[in-house]
Design an enzyme around this catalytic site. Structure first.
Site, PDB file in Angstrom:
ATOM      1  N   GLY A  42       0.948  -1.010  -0.123  1.00 49.48           N
ATOM      2  CA  GLY A  42       0.058   0.180  -0.055  1.00 49.48           C
ATOM      3  C   GLY A  42       0.827   0.920  -0.309  1.00 49.48           C
ATOM      4  N   LEU A 222       3.747  -9.335 -15.958  1.00 51.32           N
ATOM      5  CA  LEU A 222       4.913  -9.879 -17.178  1.00 51.32           C
ATOM      6  C   LEU A 222       5.846 -10.131 -16.658  1.00 51.32           C
ATOM      7  CD1 LEU A 222       2.105 -10.921 -20.346  1.00 51.32           C
ATOM      8  CD2 LEU A 222       2.561 -12.216 -17.622  1.00 51.32           C
ATOM      9  N   ASP A 255       4.419  -2.506  -7.290  1.00 44.11           N
ATOM     10  CA  ASP A 255       3.815  -1.390  -6.622  1.00 44.11           C
ATOM     11  C   ASP A 255       4.007  -0.403  -7.311  1.00 44.11           C
ATOM     12  OD1 ASP A 255       3.019  -3.433  -4.442  1.00 44.11           O
ATOM     13  OD2 ASP A 255       5.217  -3.053  -3.636  1.00 44.11           O
TER      14      ASP A 255
HETATM   15  O1  RIB Z   1       5.536  -5.519  -3.462  1.00 41.26           O
HETATM   16  C1  RIB Z   1       6.348  -5.437  -1.942  1.00 41.26           C
HETATM   17  C2  RIB Z   1       6.607  -5.066  -0.839  1.00 41.26           C
HETATM   18  O2  RIB Z   1       5.692  -6.772  -0.614  1.00 41.26           O
HETATM   19  C3  RIB Z   1       7.635  -5.079   0.645  1.00 41.26           C
HETATM   20  O3  RIB Z   1       7.971  -3.988  -0.156  1.00 41.26           O
HETATM   21  C4  RIB Z   1       6.732  -5.809   1.209  1.00 41.26           C
HETATM   22  O4  RIB Z   1       6.907  -5.369   1.969  1.00 41.26           O
HETATM   23  C5  RIB Z   1       5.966  -7.002   0.766  1.00 41.26           C
HETATM   24  O5  RIB Z   1       4.465  -5.884   0.928  1.00 41.26           O
END
Ligand code: RIB
Length: 309
Positions: A42, A222, A255
């Protein structure tokens, strides 16, 4: 029209060990380097959007240990609106043990800690802001009930994206049905669709399974192959390739993609979804060239101006 991105999601303290290769079961391997950094899907996605210049708010939950307050201040330093981040008593912040090998691949174990306390009532407190969000973003690292409450409040007010990470074999169908975009990586798609190994050849099959479960638009990232997407109304898969690079660390690349996608949807709404995904893939590709998660996400100034036209 609001451009605000609201993220309802996790904060984790990442403990990262770099190794030549990942250990097998029962094996101990010698690490090369260790560092602690701020993570959690998040918070990472919120930081990725903020580093591109987006106006962001994070609704999250930190613990009362030595990390909680420090992490809170770190989020503030990115100009993220932290009004609805709670520092809980008598519980630790979420933590992630991450091992990264020489190919940039990783294995992650998370212990959610204070993230488990993020509740629908916390989302209700931010109701007015959630309703105003151009993009609402949530993941699977905090309670589904909380995500559902946020989706319910936000319905009809903008675009909602749910990142189904980490994967669960039987995802809650209400979450899948109630978000505009459901985004997962290839490993998560394998777990959730049962199609393994997932290749570009059988991804359409996986997408069709997700539509049967009630998803609206599905994006599957991917890695080096970029991403594919399709929608229930337009189910034929579209492939969005990305430039190939030699990764240093792929942790948090998903992310970076999701934060950037939220940014391009909020700030460049006239672009097609394909183009928004192409630009988000580019941001994710930049992130794998540096170590760690939030520290590896590019600032707007570091990227080509063409990306923002
Ligand atoms: O997507 C990477 C994240 O996944 C890391 O920062 C770790 O905290 C996990 O939540």
């Amino acid at each position: 029209m609001s451009k605000l991105i609201v993220v309802v999601g996790s904060c984790m303290v990442d403990f990262i060990s770099n190794v030549e290769r990942l250990p097998k079961a029962g094996e101990t391997v010698l690490g090369k380097e260790f560092k602690r950094s701020w993570g959690g899907k998040g918070a990472n996605q919120c930081v990725a959007a903020a580093k591109l210049g987006a106006s962001t708010m994070l609704i999250a939950s930190l613990g009362s240990d030595i990390f909680g307050e420090e992490y809170f201040q770190a989020l503030k330093s990115f100009n993220i609106d932290t009004k609805y981040i709670k520092l809980r008593k008598d519980i630790s912040s979420g933590v992630a043990q991450i091992i990264v090998d020489d190919n940039g691949d990783n294995k992650i174990v998370i212990v959610p800690g204070a993230n488990t306390l993020l509740s629908p009532a916390d989302v209700d407190e931010a109701e007015d802001t959630v309703r105003k969000a151009a993009v609402l973003l949530a993941q699977f690292e905090t309670s589904l009930e909380t995500t559902l409450r946020a989706l319910e409040l936000h319905k009809g007010h903008g675009i909602s994206i749910v990142n189904g990470a980490p994967a669960v074999a039987n995802p809650d169908l209400n979450v899948l049905k109630n978000c505009d975009i459901f985004c997962i990586n290839e490993t998560e798609a394998e777990v959730m669709s049962g199609i393994e190994p997932l290749t570009l050849k059988n991804t359409q099959e996986a997408l069709d399974k997700f539509f049967k479960l009630g998803c609206n638009t599905v994006i599957i990232t991917l890695g080096a192959e970029g991403a594919v997407f399709a929608s229930r109304d337009n189910p034929k898969m579209v492939h969005v390739p990305v430039e190939k690079v030699k990764p240093v660390d792929t942790t948090g690349a998903g992310d970076a993609f999701l934060g950037a996608l939220a940014y391009f949807i909020a700030y460049h709404p006239s672009l097609t979804l394909k183009e928004q995904i192409r630009r988000a893939c580019h941001v994710a590709k930049e992130s794998v060239l540096k170590a760690a998660t939030q520290a590896s996400f590019p600032m707007k100034e570091e990227l080509s101006k063409e990306l923002f036209l």
